[in-house]
Design an enzyme around this catalytic site. Sequence first.
Site, PDB file in Angstrom:
ATOM      1  N   SER A 131      75.894  11.845 -50.947  1.00 47.94           N
ATOM      2  CA  SER A 131      75.704  13.110 -50.251  1.00 47.94           C
ATOM      3  C   SER A 131      76.713  14.114 -50.804  1.00 47.94           C
ATOM      4  O   SER A 131      77.910  13.845 -50.801  1.00 47.94           O
ATOM      5  CB  SER A 131      75.926  12.877 -48.751  1.00 47.94           C
ATOM      6  N   LYS A 157      71.784  13.757 -52.684  1.00 51.03           N
ATOM      7  CA  LYS A 157      71.425  14.550 -51.501  1.00 51.03           C
ATOM      8  C   LYS A 157      72.329  15.766 -51.464  1.00 51.03           C
ATOM      9  O   LYS A 157      73.551  15.635 -51.481  1.00 51.03           O
ATOM     10  CB  LYS A 157      71.592  13.679 -50.253  1.00 51.03           C
ATOM     11  N   LYS A 159      73.664  19.041 -49.447  1.00 48.17           N
ATOM     12  CA  LYS A 159      73.761  19.697 -48.155  1.00 48.17           C
ATOM     13  C   LYS A 159      73.339  21.150 -48.365  1.00 48.17           C
ATOM     14  O   LYS A 159      73.745  21.782 -49.349  1.00 48.17           O
ATOM     15  CB  LYS A 159      75.203  19.636 -47.656  1.00 48.17           C
ATOM     16  N   ASP A 185      69.721  18.043 -47.050  1.00 46.58           N
ATOM     17  CA  ASP A 185      70.048  17.823 -45.637  1.00 46.58           C
ATOM     18  C   ASP A 185      70.562  19.139 -45.057  1.00 46.58           C
ATOM     19  O   ASP A 185      71.569  19.681 -45.522  1.00 46.58           O
ATOM     20  CB  ASP A 185      71.120  16.733 -45.515  1.00 46.58           C
ATOM     21  N   GLU A 210      65.977  16.633 -44.763  1.00 45.46           N
ATOM     22  CA  GLU A 210      66.546  15.961 -43.596  1.00 45.46           C
ATOM     23  C   GLU A 210      66.959  16.989 -42.541  1.00 45.46           C
ATOM     24  O   GLU A 210      67.634  17.977 -42.856  1.00 45.46           O
ATOM     25  CB  GLU A 210      67.759  15.158 -44.081  1.00 45.46           C
ATOM     26  N   ASP A 235      67.364  12.947 -38.712  1.00 47.91           N
ATOM     27  CA  ASP A 235      68.668  12.284 -38.558  1.00 47.91           C
ATOM     28  C   ASP A 235      69.116  12.521 -37.111  1.00 47.91           C
ATOM     29  O   ASP A 235      68.843  11.693 -36.230  1.00 47.91           O
ATOM     30  CB  ASP A 235      69.643  12.868 -39.603  1.00 47.91           C
ATOM     31  N   LYS A 259      71.277   5.705 -38.406  1.00 44.85           N
ATOM     32  CA  LYS A 259      72.731   5.561 -38.292  1.00 44.85           C
ATOM     33  C   LYS A 259      72.977   4.776 -37.010  1.00 44.85           C
ATOM     34  O   LYS A 259      72.589   5.222 -35.927  1.00 44.85           O
ATOM     35  CB  LYS A 259      73.403   6.931 -38.174  1.00 44.85           C
ATOM     36  N   GLY A 287      75.134   7.865 -43.432  1.00 48.29           N
ATOM     37  CA  GLY A 287      76.564   7.584 -43.485  1.00 48.29           C
ATOM     38  C   GLY A 287      77.333   8.612 -42.687  1.00 48.29           C
ATOM     39  O   GLY A 287      76.867   9.741 -42.501  1.00 48.29           O
TER      40      GLY A 287
HETATM   41  C1  NPQ Z   1      74.597  13.468 -42.332  1.00 41.05           C
HETATM   42  N1  NPQ Z   1      76.636  12.461 -43.373  1.00 41.05           N
HETATM   43  O1  NPQ Z   1      73.822  12.748 -42.908  1.00 41.05           O
HETATM   44  C2  NPQ Z   1      76.115  13.167 -42.279  1.00 41.05           C
HETATM   45  C3  NPQ Z   1      76.823  14.263 -41.712  1.00 41.05           C
HETATM   46  C4  NPQ Z   1      78.288  14.282 -41.706  1.00 41.05           C
HETATM   47  C5  NPQ Z   1      77.170  11.527 -45.519  1.00 41.05           C
HETATM   48  O2  NPQ Z   1      76.007  13.517 -45.260  1.00 41.05           O
HETATM   49  C6  NPQ Z   1      83.207  13.790 -40.981  1.00 41.05           C
HETATM   50  C7  NPQ Z   1      82.608  12.759 -40.292  1.00 41.05           C
HETATM   51  C8  NPQ Z   1      82.444  14.679 -41.683  1.00 41.05           C
HETATM   52  C9  NPQ Z   1      81.235  12.618 -40.301  1.00 41.05           C
HETATM   53  C10 NPQ Z   1      80.270  15.433 -42.395  1.00 41.05           C
HETATM   54  C11 NPQ Z   1      76.535  12.612 -44.708  1.00 41.05           C
HETATM   55  C12 NPQ Z   1      81.057  14.534 -41.694  1.00 41.05           C
HETATM   56  C13 NPQ Z   1      80.450  13.500 -40.998  1.00 41.05           C
HETATM   57  C14 NPQ Z   1      78.892  15.284 -42.394  1.00 41.05           C
HETATM   58  C15 NPQ Z   1      79.062  13.384 -41.023  1.00 41.05           C
HETATM   59  O3  NPQ Z   1      74.160  14.397 -41.705  1.00 41.05           O
HETATM   60 MG    MG Z   2      72.065  14.075 -42.021  1.00 40.55          MG
END
Ligand code: NPQ
Ligand code: MG
Length: 370
Positions: A131, A157, A159, A185, A210, A235, A259, A287
């Site tokens: 990500s 992926k 953001k 995402d 996403e 998600d 998750k 994650g």
């Molecule tokens: C998601 N994770 O899928 C999350 C969102 C996310 C790997 O993109 C600190 C703790 C910062 C948890 C930033 C990924 C974070 C976090 C993004 C989770 O939406």
């Molecule tokens: Mg997400």
Amino acid sequence: MRVAMPLRRPFRTSFGTQTSRDILLVRVEGVADGAATIGWGECVAMDEPRYSAEYVAGAAAVIEHFFVPELLRAGDLRADGVAPLLAVFEGHPMAKASLEMAVLDAELRVAGRSFAEHLGAVRDRVPAGVSVGITDTVGQLLDQVAGYLDDGYLRIKLKIEPGVDIERVAAVRERFGDGLTLQVDANAAYSLDDAAHLAQLDAFDLLLIEQPLATDDLRHHSLLATRMRTPICLDESILSAKGAADAIALGACSIVNIKAGRVGGYLEAVRVHDVCQVHGVPVWCGGMLETGLGRAANVALAALPGFTLPGDTSASDRYWIRDLTEPFVLGSDGHVAVPSGPGLGVEPIPDMLAEVTTSSTWLPAGGAQR
Ligand code: NPQ
Ligand code: MG
């Protein structure tokens, strides 16, 4: 206990920028099948309530004041009894999940069974995606993606958020070509009014988009699905196996990000997987910037048969200079190995744990000790 772990590089999403991770870990001690055992749980709540309503200090409080007393009152405890006992309390799935994870780890360590075996894994390695946070410039984004592809990640992926979306995807697709497995995402940053704008993403052959819309907006996701060709993956909106069934029935998504923390535990996560499998809906493992403890459990979950897409199950060095456990590494085949030892199959390295621990509270039957 609370640990503070600096991130290798800042991680920006549509809900904010993180430079370090304040993580709540749970360590349980007990006796299973006549043998003393310990287990580790990791709570995925962020330090602030942005991704979801939970946050670290709130999770610590609800665990101390309500969840642990409830579990201690029940006496004899098994992992599959944790969620039913805690169901009397509303919400707090991430806090609940961390307790179930710790009890399950303790139980499996004594039984000599791995998380993977217990959850129903069918693979010993899982394909890894990564990500990529929102960057200040397109150049920085291209450099980061190039670096991750060099490392061997099998899918990227990006953001996105309003204003930092179509051109970024176009630039990455143009630079790395049609062979790149690419998805985006939005972390709930758009509204249905943006449907025509989001439909511009259809030109770039994305695997999925996403969580484009709000967490509580299944109906608008299902309308959006009729206005764009890119498959919608949920998600934040998927909070249980029943919720996943609802979202699928409404046509709100055709792919699900699972998750365990968000759905209240690894056992419920397996049920989300099962519901999706019955409906022919592909799933992948999300994650939350976990340490090696949470990562171990995620990788075990990602080895179930319905996880047919690469997850955000990146190697430890994607996020950490030094992980809390032996690091998860990306193999030359772009896969991460599923731990096979008892329980999580990994444990915190004592020196490392001591170095990052900022506080700890022991909750014996009699009351808290700090
Ligand atoms: C998601 N994770 O899928 C999350 C969102 C996310 C790997 O993109 C600190 C703790 C910062 C948890 C930033 C990924 C974070 C976090 C993004 C989770 O939406
Ligand atoms: Mg997400």
